[in-house]
Write a protein that holds these residues in place. Structure first.
Motif, PDB file in Angstrom:
ATOM      1  N   TYR A   1     -55.339   9.545  15.863  1.00 44.93           N
ATOM      2  CA  TYR A   1     -55.680  10.758  15.130  1.00 44.93           C
ATOM      3  C   TYR A   1     -57.114  10.744  14.577  1.00 44.93           C
ATOM      4  O   TYR A   1     -57.433  11.496  13.662  1.00 44.93           O
ATOM      5  CB  TYR A   1     -54.709  11.018  13.965  1.00 44.93           C
ATOM      6  CG  TYR A   1     -53.269  11.068  14.379  1.00 44.93           C
ATOM      7  CD1 TYR A   1     -52.842  11.967  15.373  1.00 44.93           C
ATOM      8  CD2 TYR A   1     -52.337  10.228  13.788  1.00 44.93           C
ATOM      9  CE1 TYR A   1     -51.509  12.006  15.760  1.00 44.93           C
ATOM     10  CE2 TYR A   1     -51.001  10.264  14.172  1.00 44.93           C
ATOM     11  CZ  TYR A   1     -50.595  11.155  15.162  1.00 44.93           C
ATOM     12  OH  TYR A   1     -49.282  11.188  15.532  1.00 44.93           O
ATOM     13  N   SER A   2     -57.957   9.875  15.088  1.00 44.62           N
ATOM     14  CA  SER A   2     -59.305   9.797  14.541  1.00 44.62           C
ATOM     15  C   SER A   2     -60.326  10.559  15.385  1.00 44.62           C
ATOM     16  O   SER A   2     -61.503  10.526  15.084  1.00 44.62           O
ATOM     17  CB  SER A   2     -59.744   8.336  14.442  1.00 44.62           C
ATOM     18  OG  SER A   2     -59.861   7.759  15.747  1.00 44.62           O
TER      19      SER A   2
ATOM     20  N   VAL B   1     -67.460   8.557  20.961  1.00 41.98           N
ATOM     21  CA  VAL B   1     -68.576   7.683  20.608  1.00 41.98           C
ATOM     22  C   VAL B   1     -68.756   7.649  19.093  1.00 41.98           C
ATOM     23  O   VAL B   1     -68.926   6.590  18.488  1.00 41.98           O
ATOM     24  CB  VAL B   1     -69.874   8.162  21.288  1.00 41.98           C
ATOM     25  CG1 VAL B   1     -71.057   7.299  20.851  1.00 41.98           C
ATOM     26  CG2 VAL B   1     -69.716   8.133  22.806  1.00 41.98           C
ATOM     27  N   ALA B   2     -68.712   8.847  18.487  1.00 38.84           N
ATOM     28  CA  ALA B   2     -68.894   8.918  17.039  1.00 38.84           C
ATOM     29  C   ALA B   2     -67.649   8.498  16.276  1.00 38.84           C
ATOM     30  O   ALA B   2     -67.729   8.179  15.095  1.00 38.84           O
ATOM     31  CB  ALA B   2     -69.291  10.338  16.632  1.00 38.84           C
ATOM     32  N   HIS B   3     -66.510   8.496  16.937  1.00 38.66           N
ATOM     33  CA  HIS B   3     -65.261   8.151  16.256  1.00 38.66           C
ATOM     34  C   HIS B   3     -64.478   7.163  17.102  1.00 38.66           C
ATOM     35  O   HIS B   3     -64.427   7.283  18.338  1.00 38.66           O
ATOM     36  CB  HIS B   3     -64.422   9.409  15.998  1.00 38.66           C
ATOM     37  CG  HIS B   3     -65.078  10.359  15.068  1.00 38.66           C
ATOM     38  ND1 HIS B   3     -66.087  11.192  15.464  1.00 38.66           N
ATOM     39  CD2 HIS B   3     -64.868  10.600  13.731  1.00 38.66           C
ATOM     40  CE1 HIS B   3     -66.485  11.921  14.429  1.00 38.66           C
ATOM     41  NE2 HIS B   3     -65.776  11.574  13.379  1.00 38.66           N
ATOM     42  N   ASP B   4     -63.869   6.228  16.470  1.00 41.04           N
ATOM     43  CA  ASP B   4     -63.133   5.167  17.151  1.00 41.04           C
ATOM     44  C   ASP B   4     -61.988   5.762  17.942  1.00 41.04           C
ATOM     45  O   ASP B   4     -61.023   6.282  17.382  1.00 41.04           O
ATOM     46  CB  ASP B   4     -62.613   4.175  16.113  1.00 41.04           C
ATOM     47  CG  ASP B   4     -61.919   2.997  16.780  1.00 41.04           C
ATOM     48  OD1 ASP B   4     -61.907   2.942  18.024  1.00 41.04           O
ATOM     49  OD2 ASP B   4     -61.400   2.139  16.047  1.00 41.04           O
TER      50      ASP B   4
END
Length: 382
Positions: free
Chosen positions: A336-337, A328-331
């Motif tokens: 690697y995200s 949710v906080a990161h795509d």
């Protein structure tokens, strides 16, 4: 002989009404219970109390209780409620000596009470060793002579023959800690228990084993299994001994240690630790090659007598939280995200210690909601 000791359970339940803030009856407790052969104090207490490990504190509030272990099959505890208060009726049975109910199922734990020891690895390395057998035999069997080096003993003395089975290490650690560890070249916890003798072939065989990162910590101790007993016929170097008994063939390289004549004391009480030892972990299982265990299985903990642990010490076991990506906080579509978040520890069950050594201890899983895995942390039983 009639035993009145069943009164301790009666006292326990009466006192619950007074000490309900700390110790509570289970909502589903039975109105009566007949003690059966094969019962344990933990199991009986668990039928009545929401926290079975607190029964000693309640019994200590009843001065008439002298020995809480003198509960026998056939004793009946009748609990009913009249006008909102407890009414107790005791029906003691005729008992036979030796039938007292133990704290935990000792019959299932005999291999860990008599056949296993945990010692310093150097003590094993420097112990007298079997070098050969009568008439050039390749292995030793009962009734045959064996020859032992570095044994300082007199004719008639008896010795235990032992074989290393596990090296116990702290959970985690680095490869550097393992690389210079003498015990790492002898036997490892992620290798099958049965191994070839303590010689170069054995060490080479172990060296080919794939290392388990969970066991790359600092060496705590070495477990050995007692596989036989021998009596000295003639001293010298080598000494001649008669192999009196064995549970498997004795091999060159097996070690000799003094016979442990100290009887195991089953009369102890479940109790919480006075203080929580730092970073106590489950580091091994009694059953080989299992990834998880459950109630009535034996586990090895990385804490022992030097940490204040004794027989009856009860802990709760908590499995470390797993790492989960926060998409949710990161795509999550970008490579690697991912942002990984460590989840909270999860309660899995209770463990009671039944045998302690200096730096490790054996415990039996008493109950649980989930399987216990290597790496589980010990916490206060609450």
């Amino acid at each position: 002989m009639i035993r009145k000791s069943i009164g301790l359970l009666a006292g326990m339940l009466v006192t619950v009404a007074v000490y309900a803030a700390g110790v509570q009856l289970r909502a589903d407790h039975p109105d009566s219970y007949t003690v059966r052969r094969g019962d344990t104090l933990w199991a009986i207490s668990a039928r009545f109390l929401s926290k079975p490990w607190l029964w000693p504190e309640i019994w200590q509030a009843n001065p008439q209780v002298r020995n809480p272990h003198l509960i026998y099959p056939g004793d009946v505890l009748d609990l009913s409620f009249i006008n909102g208060g407890p009414s107790l009726r005791l029906e003691p049975a005729v008992h036979r000596e030796g039938d007292a109910i133990p704290a935990i199922p000792l019959d299932q734990l005999k291999p860990y009470l008599k056949d296993s020891r945990v010692v310093d690895p150097d003590a094993v390395k420097n112990a007298p060793y079997v070098m050969g057998f009568e008439e050039g035999d390749l292995t030793g069997t009962s009734g045959r002579n064996i020859y032992v080096r570095n044994l300082n003993a007199q004719p008639g003395q008896r010795w235990a023959i032992v074989r290393p089975t596990h090296v116990f290490r702290t959970y985690g650690g680095s490869e550097s800690e393992e690389s210079d560890d003498m015990a790492a070249n002898l036997v490892d916890s992620d290798v099958a228990t049965t191994r070839t003798p303590w010689n170069e072939e054995w060490q080479t065989d172990l060296g080919r084993a794939t290392p388990n990162h969970a066991f790359r910590g600092k060496t705590l101790a070495m477990e050995v299994t007692v596989i036989g007993q021998a009596e000295v016929l003639r001293g010298g170097d080598p000494s001649t001994l008669l192999l009196l008994s064995s549970i498997m063939e004795v091999r060159a390289g097996d070690r000799l240690m003094p016979i442990d004549d100290n009887p195991y004391d089953p009369y102890y009480y479940p109790h919480p630790p006075k203080t929580l030892p730092p970073d106590g972990r489950v580091i091994a299982f009694s059953l080989e090659r299992l990834s998880e265990v459950g109630p009535n299985d034996v586990v090895v903990l990385s804490i022992g007598a030097k940490d204040g642990v004794d027989n009856g010490t009860t802990f709760s076991l908590w499995q470390p939280g797993e790492q989960m990506p926060d998409d949710v906080a990161h795509d999550s579509w970008t490579r690697y995200s991912h942002k990984f978040v460590t989840l909270p520890d999860e309660y899995v069950g209770h463990v009671m210690i039944f045998r302690t050594f200096d730096r490790v201890s054996y415990g039996v899983v008493m109950d649980g909601l989930k399987p216990v895995k290597v790496g589980a942390r010990v916490k206060m039983p609450e």
